[in-house]
Design a protein around this motif. Structure first.
Motif, mmCIF file in Angstrom:
data_model
loop_
_atom_site.group_PDB
_atom_site.id
_atom_site.type_symbol
_atom_site.label_atom_id
_atom_site.label_comp_id
_atom_site.label_asym_id
_atom_site.label_seq_id
_atom_site.Cartn_x
_atom_site.Cartn_y
_atom_site.Cartn_z
ATOM 1 N N LEU A 420 -0.206 37.856 -5.326
ATOM 2 C CA LEU A 420 -1.057 36.705 -5.661
ATOM 3 C C LEU A 420 -0.435 35.411 -5.149
ATOM 4 C CD1 LEU A 420 -2.288 37.597 -9.244
ATOM 5 C CD2 LEU A 420 -3.671 37.358 -7.193
ATOM 6 N N ILE A 427 -6.535 31.409 -2.399
ATOM 7 C CA ILE A 427 -7.178 31.310 -3.721
ATOM 8 C C ILE A 427 -7.506 29.844 -4.014
ATOM 9 C CG2 ILE A 427 -6.810 31.563 -6.225
ATOM 10 C CD1 ILE A 427 -5.121 34.072 -5.513
ATOM 11 N N GLU A 430 -10.442 28.990 -2.214
ATOM 12 C CA GLU A 430 -11.579 29.662 -2.837
ATOM 13 C C GLU A 430 -12.085 28.855 -4.041
ATOM 14 O OE1 GLU A 430 -13.541 33.588 -2.621
ATOM 15 O OE2 GLU A 430 -12.595 32.227 -1.248
ATOM 16 N N VAL A 476 -13.512 33.427 -9.791
ATOM 17 C CA VAL A 476 -12.307 33.558 -8.961
ATOM 18 C C VAL A 476 -11.077 33.527 -9.861
ATOM 19 C CG1 VAL A 476 -10.932 32.507 -7.147
ATOM 20 C CG2 VAL A 476 -13.421 32.512 -6.969
ATOM 21 N N VAL A 480 -8.203 36.412 -10.582
ATOM 22 C CA VAL A 480 -6.772 36.177 -10.374
ATOM 23 C C VAL A 480 -6.019 36.450 -11.671
ATOM 24 C CG1 VAL A 480 -5.046 34.417 -9.841
ATOM 25 C CG2 VAL A 480 -7.163 34.527 -8.528
ATOM 26 N N LEU A 506 -12.290 38.585 -3.549
ATOM 27 C CA LEU A 506 -11.048 37.849 -3.737
ATOM 28 C C LEU A 506 -10.343 37.589 -2.397
ATOM 29 C CD1 LEU A 506 -9.593 36.914 -6.354
ATOM 30 C CD2 LEU A 506 -8.163 38.933 -6.148
#
Ligand code: ADP
Length: 644
Positions: A420, A427, A430, A476, A480, A506
């Protein structure tokens, strides 16, 4: 009453016999009287009608008949009556017993031969009766003998049958003459025809050479000491088979006072074989018991240990006490023990009852015990019998395994967090996108509101878009968070296609940034699994991330990646991730699954090994292939969950 009833039949029988005897005697005398009467009538008739002298022969005939029919008594009576009748009816003066001297002489002359004839006839009659009686007795005796012979034959037959069934023959041995008498079964046991005359030499010939000397010695001792004997030895039959026999005999004296042995010879081959097999089987089980890592144990009706199959300090010291007396966890786990005691009281069998024991400050030992109650033939409880195993090492192993599992979970979690971390930029991007959209929609909304109440509808639409974008951003963040969360594994039923879609979403940005053409070919039917969702997300993300990384250096061909899901021929779920990256070498094809194997400068080498253990713990399998063109394919299977 009973007594009278008891005596009546014999009394009446006795009476009937005497009545019959009296009537027969009476009849004989009556016949004598009647025959003389008949002679008188005939004589009178001859005098009256023929005018002849009375026939003395008529009276002689009557006397003869009376003596023949009735014996001496009636014969004598007939003589007396004939004399009187002759005098009365036929000699003058007729009708009187008076007679002249001449007639008296005639009468005496008549009496003498009559007496002689009566004596002769009576004697002959007696002889005839005696002969008749003897014949009757002879017939009865013969009948009796026939019955005895039949009984004897029957008993001989059953004796022979019993000997055959019990495989026991009988023999007689007259020591002085050496004469042997064998039953049919003895002939059969020694394997000789019943037509041969048995001798001691024949016996010795049949004895197995290894036992022959001993048998000869025994024969000699038996004949010299003349004492009972009981020996076992082997026979070697003409077809080379061996027999085991037991010969036993009792020393006795015959009618002439000579010593003889009366005995039996038993074929114990089958019994010996069974005994041998039984002993071997016993030994086998003893070996099993002695070499097994488990103990076999037995308790009495008070549950005290009375027998264990193996020397062990734990159980050796426990002989005579109940197992719970050396249990160390009775206070810690009272419920477990309460249930166990209830089972024992109800005489129920129990399986794998585990407890901890400590003996005299020694190390802690974990035991697992199974047992079943034992009853005698009348159903009375005798105790328990069962197996106990030392599971200390297994318990330690289980504890170590649990620690390993938790370390693995931690590692998997760390790997997810690292992955991650690597995705942070994409991310952030995103999340940024919906945030920027929210901002511009909020500004637009404010502007619509400024324009007055007529534009409330447009302002409302802007707010709806804001809500949509907020949801997108929240999704999102949710995805996560679910990956970053350290959860205990929790298996649920879901469609794996949903997880593939989630992970693809993702990684959408990551794929776009790396200019990868991404294809999603999911099976139209639901592919339900019973699995831990987060763990499967991690597997799919790992495979996709590896594919992306494998194509980062590719610039001379299109970067293409595809994920497919379907059911294979076995009916399992099959998921394939294919890329056109740098691929891996043949020699690395298995090594890539080893923990800490990596070819990447910043790689950990944990991804694939974690994926494989996750899939295997779900009953699935992960494998890698080199594509025929550039790139590689990773595929995994999982069992399809069938709704119950
Ligand atoms: P890491 O990615 O940290 O190296 P992995 O266990 O995920 O750890 O991968 C181990 C190794 O397997 C990688 O270093 C790489 O050499 C090889 N590998 C994994 N996926 C691919 C792929 N799609 N194409 C080529 N090689 C791969």
């Amino acid at each position: 009453m009973t007594l009278r009833l008891g005596y009546e039949p014999s009394l009446s029988k006795h009476n009937a016999a005497s009545i019959a005897r009296i009537s027969s005697t009476l009849l004989r005398y009556v016949v004598a009287v009647l025959s003389i009467g008949a002679a008188v009538l005939a004589a009178k008739a001859s005098v009256s009608f023929l005018n002849t002298e009375p026939f003395v022969s008529l009276f002689l005939c009557s006397i003869l008949f009376s003596a023949w029919f009735g014996g001496l008594g009636p014969g004598l009576l007939a003589i007396a009556l004939a004399g009187l009748a002759f005098d009365y009816y036929l000699l003058p003066p007729i009708g009187s017993f008076v007679m002249g001297s001449k007639d008296a002489v005639r009468l005496i002359v008549f009496f003498v031969p009559a007496l002689f004839v009566v004596g002769l006839t009576a004697a002959q009659r007696n002889v005839a009766i005696t002969l008749q009686r003897s014949r009757r007795q002879l017939t009865v005796a013969l009948e009796e003998q026939r019955k005895t012979e039949a009984r004897l034959a029957r008993s001989e037959m059953s004796l022979a049958e019993a000997q055959r069934l019990s495989q026991t023959g009988s023999f007689g041995w007259k020591v002085a003459t050496g004469e042997l008498i064998w039953s049919a079964e003895t002939f059969r046991i020694f394997g000789y025809s019943p037509s041969v005359t048995p001798t001691l030499d024949l016996v010795v010939d049949r004895v197995h050479p290894a036992d022959r000397a001993l048998v000869q010695q025994n024969i000699e001792r038996a004949s010299s000491e003349q004492r009972d004997f009981d020996y076992e030895f082997r026979l070697l039959m003409p077809d080379r088979t061996e027999k085991r026999v037991r010969a036993l005999a009792h020393a006795a004296k015959d009618a002439q006072g000579e010593f003889e042995f009366i005995g039996a010879v038993m074929d114990i081959t089958a019994a010996k074989q069974t005994e041998l097999e039984l002993r071997q089987s016993e030994q086998r089980f003893r070996d099993f018991a002695e070499t097994a890592s488990d103990w076999f144990w037995e308790t009495d009706r008070d549950h005290r240990l009375i027998r264990v199959s193996r020397e062990s300090r734990i159980v050796r010291e426990g002989i005579g006490v109940a197992p719970w007396e050396f249990a160390a966890d009775r206070e810690e786990e009272p419920e477990k023990w309460r249930d166990h005691f209830a089972d024992l009281a109800a005489r129920k069998p129990f399986r794998e009852f585990r407890f901890r024991s400590v003996r005299d400050g020694g190390p802690t030992v974990h035991l697992s015990v199974s047992g079943k109650p034992v009853f005698d033939s009348t159903g009375e409880f005798l105790g328990y019998r069962g197996v106990a195993s030392d599971i200390t090492a297994r318990m330690r192993g289980e504890q170590a395994e649990a620690a390993l599992r938790s370390a693995q979970t931690d590692l998997a979690h760390a790997a997810r967090v690292i992955a991650l971390g690597e995705l942070t930029t994409s991310i952030a991007h995103e999340v940024n996108q919906p945030l920027a959209a929210i901002l511009s929609n909020a500004e637009a909304c404010l502007r619509w509101l400024d324009r007055g109440p007529d534009h409330v509808g447009s302002a409302r639409r802007s707010i709806e878009w804001i809500v949509k974008d907020v949801n997108r951003a929240a999704e999102v963040i949710g995805r996560v968070r679910s990956l970053a969360r350290k959860t205990d594994t929790e298996r649920k039923v879901f469609d794996i296609n949903e997880v593939i879609k989630e992970v693809s979403l993702l990684l959408r940005r990551e794929l776009a940034e790396n200019r990868i053409l991404f294809g999603l070919q999911l099976s139209p039917e639901q592919l339900t699994v019973r699995a831990d969702r987060v763990q499967l997300q991690q597997v799919i993300m790992n495979l996709l991330m590896n594919g992306i990384e494998a194509m980062q250096s590719v610039s001379d061909r299109p970067r293409e990646m595809e994920i497919r899901s379907q059911r294979n021929e076995a009916g399992d779920i099959l998921v394939v991730v294919e890329d056109r990256g740098i691929g891996f070498s043949n020699e690395n094809s298995e090594r890539i699954f080893n923990a800490f194997f990596t070819t990447k400068p910043r790689g950990l080498g944990l991804g694939l090994s974690i994926c494989r253990s996750i899939l295997e713990s779900h009953g699935g399998h992960l494998s890698a292939f080199r594509r025929s063109g550039p790139g590689s394919a990773f595929q995994f299977t999982l069992p399809l969950h069938q709704a119950e």
